[in-house]
Design a protein around this motif. Structure first.
Motif, PDB file in Angstrom:
ATOM      1  N   HIS A 175     -65.153  -2.602  41.882  1.00 18.15           N
ATOM      2  CA  HIS A 175     -66.118  -2.201  40.854  1.00 18.15           C
ATOM      3  C   HIS A 175     -67.327  -3.117  40.984  1.00 18.15           C
ATOM      4  CE1 HIS A 175     -67.673  -0.481  37.184  1.00 18.15           C
ATOM      5  NE2 HIS A 175     -67.907  -1.711  36.740  1.00 18.15           N
ATOM      6  N   VAL A 176     -68.512  -2.505  41.005  1.00 10.86           N
ATOM      7  CA  VAL A 176     -69.739  -3.270  41.136  1.00 10.86           C
ATOM      8  C   VAL A 176     -70.555  -3.113  39.858  1.00 10.86           C
ATOM      9  CG1 VAL A 176     -71.835  -3.622  42.483  1.00 10.86           C
ATOM     10  CG2 VAL A 176     -69.750  -2.851  43.630  1.00 10.86           C
TER      11      VAL A 176
ATOM     12  N   ASN B 216     -71.156 -11.945  30.201  1.00 11.02           N
ATOM     13  CA  ASN B 216     -69.717 -11.967  29.901  1.00 11.02           C
ATOM     14  C   ASN B 216     -69.230 -10.629  29.364  1.00 11.02           C
ATOM     15  OD1 ASN B 216     -69.323 -14.576  30.784  1.00 11.02           O
ATOM     16  ND2 ASN B 216     -69.654 -15.468  28.760  1.00 11.02           N
ATOM     17  N   ILE B 217     -70.038  -9.977  28.533  1.00  8.45           N
ATOM     18  CA  ILE B 217     -69.671  -8.660  27.998  1.00  8.45           C
ATOM     19  C   ILE B 217     -69.551  -7.649  29.135  1.00  8.45           C
ATOM     20  CG2 ILE B 217     -70.513  -6.710  26.611  1.00  8.45           C
ATOM     21  CD1 ILE B 217     -71.715  -8.842  24.686  1.00  8.45           C
ATOM     22  N   GLU B 218     -70.513  -7.659  30.054  1.00  7.08           N
ATOM     23  CA  GLU B 218     -70.479  -6.733  31.194  1.00  7.08           C
ATOM     24  C   GLU B 218     -69.265  -7.009  32.086  1.00  7.08           C
ATOM     25  OE1 GLU B 218     -72.306  -3.995  31.848  1.00  7.08           O
ATOM     26  OE2 GLU B 218     -73.123  -4.398  29.857  1.00  7.08           O
ATOM     27  N   LYS B 219     -68.968  -8.272  32.303  1.00  5.34           N
ATOM     28  CA  LYS B 219     -67.815  -8.640  33.126  1.00  5.34           C
ATOM     29  C   LYS B 219     -66.518  -8.188  32.464  1.00  5.34           C
ATOM     30  CE  LYS B 219     -65.932 -12.508  35.716  1.00  5.34           C
ATOM     31  NZ  LYS B 219     -66.068 -13.915  36.054  1.00  5.34           N
ATOM     32  N   GLU B 220     -66.429  -8.341  31.144  1.00  3.90           N
ATOM     33  CA  GLU B 220     -65.243  -7.917  30.405  1.00  3.90           C
ATOM     34  C   GLU B 220     -65.044  -6.399  30.510  1.00  3.90           C
ATOM     35  OE1 GLU B 220     -64.080  -7.892  25.774  1.00  3.90           O
ATOM     36  OE2 GLU B 220     -64.626  -9.868  26.572  1.00  3.90           O
ATOM     37  N   LYS B 221     -66.125  -5.639  30.327  1.00  2.27           N
ATOM     38  CA  LYS B 221     -66.046  -4.176  30.464  1.00  2.27           C
ATOM     39  C   LYS B 221     -65.591  -3.786  31.866  1.00  2.27           C
ATOM     40  CE  LYS B 221     -69.822  -3.032  27.289  1.00  2.27           C
ATOM     41  NZ  LYS B 221     -71.189  -2.477  27.241  1.00  2.27           N
ATOM     42  N   SER B 222     -66.142  -4.455  32.861  1.00  2.00           N
ATOM     43  CA  SER B 222     -65.785  -4.155  34.247  1.00  2.00           C
ATOM     44  C   SER B 222     -64.324  -4.448  34.530  1.00  2.00           C
ATOM     45  CB  SER B 222     -66.675  -4.954  35.206  1.00  2.00           C
ATOM     46  OG  SER B 222     -68.021  -4.564  35.047  1.00  2.00           O
TER      47      SER B 222
ATOM     48  N   CYS C  83     -52.252  -2.386  44.057  1.00  3.39           N
ATOM     49  CA  CYS C  83     -53.629  -2.526  44.490  1.00  3.39           C
ATOM     50  C   CYS C  83     -54.178  -3.922  44.238  1.00  3.39           C
ATOM     51  CB  CYS C  83     -54.539  -1.497  43.852  1.00  3.39           C
ATOM     52  SG  CYS C  83     -54.050  -0.826  42.311  1.00  3.39           S
ATOM     53  N   GLU C  84     -55.204  -4.222  44.987  1.00  4.22           N
ATOM     54  CA  GLU C  84     -55.968  -5.448  44.801  1.00  4.22           C
ATOM     55  C   GLU C  84     -57.245  -5.048  44.072  1.00  4.22           C
ATOM     56  OE1 GLU C  84     -58.508  -8.617  47.518  1.00  4.22           O
ATOM     57  OE2 GLU C  84     -57.244  -7.154  48.509  1.00  4.22           O
ATOM     58  N   LYS C  85     -57.779  -5.951  43.246  1.00  9.34           N
ATOM     59  CA  LYS C  85     -59.002  -5.653  42.504  1.00  9.34           C
ATOM     60  C   LYS C  85     -60.108  -6.615  42.930  1.00  9.34           C
ATOM     61  CE  LYS C  85     -56.998  -6.391  38.605  1.00  9.34           C
ATOM     62  NZ  LYS C  85     -56.683  -6.594  37.191  1.00  9.34           N
ATOM     63  N   ILE C  86     -61.307  -6.041  43.094  1.00  9.33           N
ATOM     64  CA  ILE C  86     -62.480  -6.857  43.408  1.00  9.33           C
ATOM     65  C   ILE C  86     -63.586  -6.470  42.433  1.00  9.33           C
ATOM     66  CG2 ILE C  86     -64.262  -7.413  45.098  1.00  9.33           C
ATOM     67  CD1 ILE C  86     -62.296  -6.708  47.318  1.00  9.33           C
ATOM     68  N   LEU C  87     -64.193  -7.470  41.820  1.00 11.39           N
ATOM     69  CA  LEU C  87     -65.332  -7.261  40.932  1.00 11.39           C
ATOM     70  C   LEU C  87     -66.518  -8.019  41.519  1.00 11.39           C
ATOM     71  CD1 LEU C  87     -66.679  -6.295  38.329  1.00 11.39           C
ATOM     72  CD2 LEU C  87     -65.719  -8.305  37.184  1.00 11.39           C
ATOM     73  N   LYS C  88     -67.611  -7.291  41.764  1.00 10.55           N
ATOM     74  CA  LYS C  88     -68.819  -7.911  42.312  1.00 10.55           C
ATOM     75  C   LYS C  88     -70.018  -7.477  41.492  1.00 10.55           C
ATOM     76  CE  LYS C  88     -67.393  -8.903  46.921  1.00 10.55           C
ATOM     77  NZ  LYS C  88     -67.871 -10.104  47.523  1.00 10.55           N
ATOM     78  N   THR C  89     -71.082  -8.213  41.630  1.00 12.30           N
ATOM     79  CA  THR C  89     -72.336  -7.898  40.952  1.00 12.30           C
ATOM     80  C   THR C  89     -73.398  -7.621  42.007  1.00 12.30           C
ATOM     81  OG1 THR C  89     -71.762  -9.370  39.139  1.00 12.30           O
ATOM     82  CG2 THR C  89     -74.072  -8.787  39.346  1.00 12.30           C
ATOM     83  N   GLY C  90     -74.225  -6.602  41.744  1.00 19.16           N
ATOM     84  CA  GLY C  90     -75.315  -6.285  42.666  1.00 19.16           C
ATOM     85  C   GLY C  90     -75.550  -4.799  42.738  1.00 19.16           C
ATOM     86  N   ASN C  91     -76.217  -4.379  43.795  1.00 15.57           N
ATOM     87  CA  ASN C  91     -76.461  -2.968  44.052  1.00 15.57           C
ATOM     88  C   ASN C  91     -75.182  -2.363  44.622  1.00 15.57           C
ATOM     89  OD1 ASN C  91     -77.005  -0.669  45.885  1.00 15.57           O
ATOM     90  ND2 ASN C  91     -79.110  -0.956  45.183  1.00 15.57           N
ATOM     91  N   PRO C  92     -74.620  -1.328  43.983  1.00 14.52           N
ATOM     92  CA  PRO C  92     -73.342  -0.771  44.442  1.00 14.52           C
ATOM     93  C   PRO C  92     -73.330  -0.386  45.922  1.00 14.52           C
ATOM     94  CG  PRO C  92     -73.924   0.168  42.337  1.00 14.52           C
ATOM     95  CD  PRO C  92     -75.103  -0.644  42.782  1.00 14.52           C
ATOM     96  N   ILE C  93     -74.381   0.229  46.389  1.00  8.34           N
ATOM     97  CA  ILE C  93     -74.421   0.656  47.795  1.00  8.34           C
ATOM     98  C   ILE C  93     -74.360  -0.556  48.711  1.00  8.34           C
ATOM     99  CG2 ILE C  93     -75.820   1.804  49.561  1.00  8.34           C
ATOM    100  CD1 ILE C  93     -76.955   3.502  47.176  1.00  8.34           C
ATOM    101  N   ASP C  94     -75.187  -1.549  48.443  1.00 11.83           N
ATOM    102  CA  ASP C  94     -75.215  -2.747  49.286  1.00 11.83           C
ATOM    103  C   ASP C  94     -73.878  -3.469  49.289  1.00 11.83           C
ATOM    104  OD1 ASP C  94     -77.884  -2.207  49.821  1.00 11.83           O
ATOM    105  OD2 ASP C  94     -78.638  -3.626  48.318  1.00 11.83           O
ATOM    106  N   VAL C  95     -73.287  -3.621  48.109  1.00 11.98           N
ATOM    107  CA  VAL C  95     -72.018  -4.356  48.000  1.00 11.98           C
ATOM    108  C   VAL C  95     -70.902  -3.623  48.740  1.00 11.98           C
ATOM    109  CG1 VAL C  95     -70.229  -5.153  46.400  1.00 11.98           C
ATOM    110  CG2 VAL C  95     -72.644  -5.515  45.850  1.00 11.98           C
TER     111      VAL C  95
END
Length: 138
Positions: free
Chosen positions: A37-38, A58-64, A82-94
């Motif tokens: 999820h980006v 923090n609110i955005e991270k919690e929702k994600s 499954c494994e979970k990955i949370l990143k921040t940025g442009n979804p396409i680039d990430v």
């Protein structure tokens, strides 16, 4: 082992893609599923007044994390870990940055609204730019 990267978002189209993944891959031991999820970067404009950037972030991270947890629980009920990955940025680039570590990219079909397809859809960018095959699930 088949390594799947599933781009997760808070949409019904993405939730429907869960069924597609389960129908095709089931609870096979030879499948490694990663949920990605980006979140977009939080922008705070000066005109908005005094804002606590850390609180918004923090609110955005919690929702994600809630979105990722929801998808993880659904897959685990079907026997697919499954494994979970949370990143921040442009979804396409990430997504494209890490896609070459996987065998298949799974994304939910874009929302059916014409305006959404024209202005918000990442689907074509993923398909055209991905170094690996892309499964667009409806």
């Amino acid at each position: 082992m088949v390594k799947l990267l599933f781009g997760v978002s808070d949409t019904e189209e993405c939730r429907r893609a869960i069924k597609t993944i389960i129908n095709i891959f089931g609870s096979q031991d030879k499948v490694a599923l990663t949920l990605l999820h980006v979140t977009p970067e939080v922008l705070v404009y000066a005109e908005s007044g005094i804002v606590d950037y850390g609180t918004i972030e923090n609110i955005e991270k919690e929702k994600s994390n809630e979105i990722l947890d929801e998808f993880e629980k659904t897959f685990e009920k079907e026997g697919l870990k499954c494994e979970k990955i949370l990143k921040t940025g442009n979804p396409i680039d990430v997504v494209l940055e890490i896609a070459d570590q996987y065998d298949l990219l799974v994304i939910g079909a874009s929302e059916s609204s014409l305006l959404h397809r024209i202005f918000s859809s990442h689907q074509n960018s993923f398909i055209n730019s991905s170094p690996i095959p892309v499964l667009v699930a409806k």
